[in-house]
Each structure stands twice: as structure tokens, then as C-alpha cells.
Design a protein around this motif. Structure first.
Motif, PDB file in Angstrom:
ATOM      1  N   GLU A   1       0.837  -1.206   0.000  1.00 25.50           N
ATOM      2  CA  GLU A   1       0.000   0.000   0.000  1.00 25.50           C
ATOM      3  C   GLU A   1       0.865   1.246   0.000  1.00 25.50           C
ATOM      4  N   ARG A   2       1.873   1.262   0.837  1.00 22.00           N
ATOM      5  CA  ARG A   2       2.748   2.444   0.898  1.00 22.00           C
ATOM      6  C   ARG A   2       3.563   2.568  -0.385  1.00 22.00           C
ATOM      7  N   TYR A   3       4.029   1.456  -0.912  1.00 19.85           N
ATOM      8  CA  TYR A   3       4.799   1.490  -2.154  1.00 19.85           C
ATOM      9  C   TYR A   3       3.979   2.125  -3.275  1.00 19.85           C
ATOM     10  N   VAL A   4       2.730   1.687  -3.427  1.00 19.30           N
ATOM     11  CA  VAL A   4       1.843   2.250  -4.451  1.00 19.30           C
ATOM     12  C   VAL A   4       1.573   3.726  -4.176  1.00 19.30           C
ATOM     13  N   TYR A   5       1.345   4.064  -2.918  1.00 18.91           N
ATOM     14  CA  TYR A   5       1.070   5.452  -2.527  1.00 18.91           C
ATOM     15  C   TYR A   5       2.236   6.367  -2.903  1.00 18.91           C
ATOM     16  N   ILE A   6       3.466   5.943  -2.600  1.00 19.56           N
ATOM     17  CA  ILE A   6       4.644   6.753  -2.909  1.00 19.56           C
ATOM     18  C   ILE A   6       4.827   6.875  -4.415  1.00 19.56           C
ATOM     19  N   CYS A   7       4.648   5.767  -5.127  1.00 16.55           N
ATOM     20  CA  CYS A   7       4.803   5.793  -6.589  1.00 16.55           C
ATOM     21  C   CYS A   7       3.796   6.744  -7.233  1.00 16.55           C
TER      22      CYS A   7
ATOM     23  N   TYR B   1      -6.511  -1.045  -8.837  1.00 15.78           N
ATOM     24  CA  TYR B   1      -6.246  -0.722  -7.430  1.00 15.78           C
ATOM     25  C   TYR B   1      -5.633   0.674  -7.315  1.00 15.78           C
ATOM     26  N   SER B   2      -4.732   0.989  -8.275  1.00 20.75           N
ATOM     27  CA  SER B   2      -4.116   2.308  -8.253  1.00 20.75           C
ATOM     28  C   SER B   2      -5.161   3.403  -8.326  1.00 20.75           C
ATOM     29  N   LYS B   3      -6.159   3.209  -9.174  1.00 18.64           N
ATOM     30  CA  LYS B   3      -7.229   4.185  -9.290  1.00 18.64           C
ATOM     31  C   LYS B   3      -8.002   4.303  -7.997  1.00 18.64           C
ATOM     32  N   SER B   4      -8.283   3.131  -7.358  1.00 23.54           N
ATOM     33  CA  SER B   4      -8.998   3.138  -6.092  1.00 23.54           C
ATOM     34  C   SER B   4      -8.195   3.857  -5.022  1.00 23.54           C
ATOM     35  N   THR B   5      -6.871   3.601  -4.988  1.00 28.23           N
ATOM     36  CA  THR B   5      -6.016   4.265  -4.007  1.00 28.23           C
ATOM     37  C   THR B   5      -6.031   5.769  -4.211  1.00 28.23           C
ATOM     38  N   GLU B   6      -5.981   6.188  -5.488  1.00 30.64           N
ATOM     39  CA  GLU B   6      -6.002   7.618  -5.790  1.00 30.64           C
ATOM     40  C   GLU B   6      -7.312   8.235  -5.319  1.00 30.64           C
ATOM     41  N   GLU B   7      -8.435   7.522  -5.521  1.00 26.24           N
ATOM     42  CA  GLU B   7      -9.722   8.040  -5.084  1.00 26.24           C
ATOM     43  C   GLU B   7      -9.783   8.135  -3.574  1.00 26.24           C
TER      44      GLU B   7
ATOM     45  N   THR C   1      -2.502   7.321   9.135  1.00 28.21           N
ATOM     46  CA  THR C   1      -3.548   6.621   9.882  1.00 28.21           C
ATOM     47  C   THR C   1      -4.910   6.856   9.242  1.00 28.21           C
ATOM     48  N   ARG C   2      -5.176   8.071   8.795  1.00 29.93           N
ATOM     49  CA  ARG C   2      -6.450   8.362   8.123  1.00 29.93           C
ATOM     50  C   ARG C   2      -6.610   7.514   6.869  1.00 29.93           C
ATOM     51  N   MET C   3      -5.534   7.409   6.094  1.00 34.89           N
ATOM     52  CA  MET C   3      -5.595   6.622   4.868  1.00 34.89           C
ATOM     53  C   MET C   3      -5.888   5.153   5.183  1.00 34.89           C
ATOM     54  N   GLN C   4      -5.303   4.645   6.280  1.00 35.99           N
ATOM     55  CA  GLN C   4      -5.539   3.245   6.637  1.00 35.99           C
ATOM     56  C   GLN C   4      -6.985   3.020   7.081  1.00 35.99           C
ATOM     57  N   PHE C   5      -7.571   3.973   7.813  1.00 36.11           N
ATOM     58  CA  PHE C   5      -8.970   3.832   8.197  1.00 36.11           C
ATOM     59  C   PHE C   5      -9.866   3.816   6.964  1.00 36.11           C
ATOM     60  N   LEU C   6      -9.609   4.690   6.009  1.00 34.22           N
ATOM     61  CA  LEU C   6     -10.413   4.722   4.788  1.00 34.22           C
ATOM     62  C   LEU C   6     -10.241   3.432   3.991  1.00 34.22           C
ATOM     63  N   GLU C   7      -9.032   2.882   4.033  1.00 31.93           N
ATOM     64  CA  GLU C   7      -8.792   1.615   3.345  1.00 31.93           C
ATOM     65  C   GLU C   7      -9.580   0.487   4.006  1.00 31.93           C
ATOM     66  N   ARG C   8      -9.676   0.507   5.344  1.00 32.30           N
ATOM     67  CA  ARG C   8     -10.459  -0.509   6.046  1.00 32.30           C
ATOM     68  C   ARG C   8     -11.921  -0.435   5.627  1.00 32.30           C
TER      69      ARG C   8
ATOM     70  N   MET D   1      -3.181   4.589  15.164  1.00 32.86           N
ATOM     71  CA  MET D   1      -2.491   3.894  14.080  1.00 32.86           C
ATOM     72  C   MET D   1      -2.625   2.382  14.255  1.00 32.86           C
ATOM     73  N   TYR D   2      -2.464   1.913  15.497  1.00 29.24           N
ATOM     74  CA  TYR D   2      -2.611   0.488  15.802  1.00 29.24           C
ATOM     75  C   TYR D   2      -4.042   0.025  15.526  1.00 29.24           C
ATOM     76  N   ILE D   3      -5.037   0.837  15.914  1.00 34.45           N
ATOM     77  CA  ILE D   3      -6.434   0.490  15.686  1.00 34.45           C
ATOM     78  C   ILE D   3      -6.736   0.394  14.192  1.00 34.45           C
ATOM     79  N   SER D   4      -6.098   1.231  13.373  1.00 30.87           N
ATOM     80  CA  SER D   4      -6.406   1.277  11.940  1.00 30.87           C
ATOM     81  C   SER D   4      -5.812   0.120  11.148  1.00 30.87           C
ATOM     82  N   GLU D   5      -4.912  -0.651  11.756  1.00 28.15           N
ATOM     83  CA  GLU D   5      -4.296  -1.769  11.055  1.00 28.15           C
ATOM     84  C   GLU D   5      -5.332  -2.860  10.781  1.00 28.15           C
TER      85      GLU D   5
END
Length: 277
Positions: free
Chosen positions: A105-111, A139-145, A219-226, A260-264
């Protein structure tokens, strides 16, 4: 001679609250500084090699030689990291590679942010487990959204706060997350595939008795991903409550619990529907 294309990253960013991750803290407790060094070295190699690192005798030697360790010590740390979820255990066992969903997820986000072309080999791609027929580009499109929704939410936070204050006055009552999160008692922004970050922070601090000052962008991005994965906002609240009931966390006065722990994903999978942790 032209410079060869690099499939990985020249650099990557690190969360300042990474050492609050209970998995990292347990790694440190069991292996001391050696465990942290080995994990950090391998993590760096994963990002340098495109989000996935082939694990073999040569890789184990590289790590052990760099720190002056025995290869058996390095292998022991790697096995521990797979066991605790820092690396994906299934891919390590079946394909002998080191990676994880959060790493990818982070790799795609940075790219995406750096406008770097990327490709995750299908058999190693952990971002497609919920969508067997979708591609990495999907997935890249979803991550961007998801990132865009985070930015939009941040821009509208002040307006949302003002609207909530007016609702409090009109309804003559405070609005919190009650048990079960009935939609009738929660402002609209929380149910439009977004999260009222101020309210979430207030509830977290209220339940845990902590005073966490803010929610980081990661952490916000991880909550939205959940939420995108199918978890609900009820699950977020239940995860906070049930994690606080866990005997391990109670014995340590909840010091390892933060947002951050809760969002994992692993945390929510463990506690969302487990009343006893």
C-alpha cells in the motif's frame, strides 16, 4: 551508457509513530536492537526492489554480513516477523518472498505521488485479494480516489465542525458515538464513505482515557482503506473498545494502543467482533 530503469524506490518515508506499533515493540522486546536493525534493513531492501524481496541464502547472508550476525539469527528474526504479521507469512512460505499488504500500500502510494511507474507481479500482489478480476491499475485508481477523499475531507473539516456545533445547539444535546452507532445520532459526514476525524479522535480519547492530539495522514488513509475493504464504522468503535479489554493491553495500561494500531487490518480483524479481545 543509459542508466537502467530502477523498479524500486530511491527513498521512502517513515511514520514517526512506527515504534508505537505493538508488533515492533514485541520485536524489540524479544530480539532487542538486533531485531529492529534486521527488520529495518530488510524493509529498506523491499522498497528498493519494488515492494517485494526474494528471500534466499544470498539475501540472508547480505543481512548477516552487514551487521556481523549469524545467518541463523537473521532467519529467526525473519520467521518472527512473518509470525507477527510484519511480513506476509503465506507468501513467505509459498513463494519465499518478503512483503506485506501495508508495505505494498505504501509502495503504491509513494509511486503515485512521485508519478513513478510501478508494477506488482500478480502472484505477489496482496492488494487484489478482495477483487480477483481487477488489475493493479484498478487498485491504483482506487487508491487515488481514497487519497482524494482524504484531501476533500480535510478541506471540509472546518465546515463540518461548524455544522456539528449548530446541530448540538438545535438538538440541545451532545453528539457522540453511542453503542451500536445508530445513524440517526451521527452527523451525515460520517456515513458518506468518510470519517469525522474530530469525532473519532474524541471517542478514542474518551474510551481509552488518553489524550492523543491528532490523527496522522497515514492513519487516516488506513482507516479509509479498512472501510473500502468492508469494515464498518461500528467495527472501528468495537475495535477500540475490545482492544482496551484485552488482558495484554490492560496489563500494560493500554500504552501500546493508539489510532495507528487500531487502523491496522490485523487489529480490526482481531478485535472488531471479539468482545474479549
Amino acid at each position: 551508457m543509459a542508466r537502467p530503469n530502477k523498479i524500486g524506490l530511491f527513498y521512502y518515508n517513515i511514520d514517526t509513530d512506527r515504534y508505537s506499533d505493538i508488533r515492533i515493540r514485541r520485536l524489540k522486546n524479544d530480539f532487542k536492537c538486533m531485531g529492529l536493525c534486521v527488520y529495518d534493513y530488510i524493509l529498506n531492501s523491499i522498497y528498493r526492489n519494488g515492494g517485494v524481496l526474494e528471500w534466499d541464502e544470498s539475501t540472508a547472508f547480505d543481512v548477516s554480513e552487514y551487521f556481523g550476525l549469524k545467518e541463523t539469527q537473521v532467519i529467526e528474526v525473519v520467521n518472527y516477523c512473518c509470525k507477527t504479521g510484519l511480513f506476509n507469512k503465506e507468501l513467505f512460505t509459498s513463494e519465499r518472498v518478503l512483503t506485506s499488504k501495508s508495505i505494498q500500500e505504501r509502495y503504491v502510494y509513494i509511486c503515485k505521488n512521485a508519478k513513478i511507474k510501478y508494477k506488482l507481479e500478480e502472484r505477489f500482489n496482496l492488494l487484489e485479494t478482495d477483487k480477483k478480476n481487477s488489475s493493479t491499475e484498478d487498485y491504483s485508481k482506487s487508491t487515488e480516489e481514497t487519497l482524494k477523499s482524504t484531501e476533500d475531507l480535510l478541506k471540509s473539516s472546518e465546515e463540518s465542525t461548524q455544522r456539528k456545533e449548530k446541530e448540538k445547539i438545535n438538538n440541545k444535546k451532545e453528539i457522540f458515538f453511542p453503542d451500536g452507532l445508530p445513524e440517526s445520532d451521527i452527523p451525515d459526514p460520517y456515513f458518506n464513505n468518510s470519517i469525522d476525524w474530530k469525532m473519532l479522535l474524541e471517542q478514542f480519547n474518551k474510551i481509552t482515557g488518553k489524550n492523543q492530539p491528532a490523527i496522522t495522514g497515514r492513519t487516516r488513509m488506513q482507516f479509509l482503506e479498512r472501510l473500502r475493504e468492508g469494515f464498518t464504522k461500528n467495527d472501528i468503535l468495537n475495535t477500540i473498545k475490545n482492544a482496551c479489554k484485552d488482558s495484554y493491553h490492560k496489563d500494560h495500561n493500554l500504552k501500546f494502543i493508539n489510532l495507528m494500531y487500531i487502523s491496522e487490518a490485523k487489529t480490526m480483524e482481531q478485535y472488531a467482533n471479539n468482545k474479549h479481545g
